[in-house]
Enzyme design. Structure first.
Site, PDB file in Angstrom:
ATOM      1  N   ARG A  22       0.824  -1.215   0.000  1.00 40.29           N
ATOM      2  CA  ARG A  22       0.000   0.000   0.000  1.00 40.29           C
ATOM      3  C   ARG A  22       0.856   1.262   0.000  1.00 40.29           C
ATOM      4  O   ARG A  22       0.558   2.218  -0.716  1.00 40.29           O
ATOM      5  CB  ARG A  22      -0.973   0.004   1.179  1.00 40.29           C
ATOM      6  CG  ARG A  22      -2.062  -1.064   1.040  1.00 40.29           C
ATOM      7  CD  ARG A  22      -3.011  -1.072   2.210  1.00 40.29           C
ATOM      8  NE  ARG A  22      -2.252  -1.309   3.443  1.00 40.29           N
ATOM      9  CZ  ARG A  22      -2.644  -0.943   4.659  1.00 40.29           C
ATOM     10  NH1 ARG A  22      -3.782  -0.308   4.826  1.00 40.29           N
ATOM     11  NH2 ARG A  22      -1.910  -1.216   5.711  1.00 40.29           N
ATOM     12  N   ASN A  40      -6.193  -2.854   1.805  1.00 37.54           N
ATOM     13  CA  ASN A  40      -6.145  -4.296   2.024  1.00 37.54           C
ATOM     14  C   ASN A  40      -7.560  -4.844   2.077  1.00 37.54           C
ATOM     15  O   ASN A  40      -8.464  -4.192   2.614  1.00 37.54           O
ATOM     16  CB  ASN A  40      -5.437  -4.628   3.344  1.00 37.54           C
ATOM     17  CG  ASN A  40      -3.936  -4.482   3.270  1.00 37.54           C
ATOM     18  OD1 ASN A  40      -3.363  -4.373   2.196  1.00 37.54           O
ATOM     19  ND2 ASN A  40      -3.292  -4.477   4.413  1.00 37.54           N
TER      20      ASN A  40
END
EC number: 3.6.1.7
Length: 93
Positions: A22, A40
């Site tokens: 990320r 996520n």
């Protein structure tokens, strides 16, 4: 947002959580004129949702996939019309 923008939603599957995915995606996306988020997912995948010019969106996805290729087993991208709901690119939990 302008009229030529699109929405790209890409799901990255593999060992993509817990490896800085990320943060890497955010770092890459912020270099381009795109907005959206990376997040996520409960199934272990990572969802990238971006809006921008079609070619720019493709470049962002390619750059992320290239940078994180050792962790990605599969990726699926769908495109649709941009909604204009985002003002920046962020990491969502």
């Amino acid at each position: 947002m302008n009229d030529s923008w699109v929405r790209h939603e890409t799901i990255f599957v593999g060992r993509v959580q817990g490896v800085g995915f990320r943060a890497t995606a955010q770092n890459i996306a912020r270099r381009y004129p795109v907005v959206g988020f990376v997040q996520n997912q409960p199934d272990g995948s990572v969802r990238l949702l971006i809006e921008g010019d079609p070619e720019t969106c493709r470049q962002v996805v390619y750059h992320i996939a290239d940078q994180m290729e050792e962790f990605i087993a599969e990726r699926k991208t769908e495109s649709s019309d941009a909604t204009g709901e985002f003002v920046s690119f962020d990491i969502r939990t």
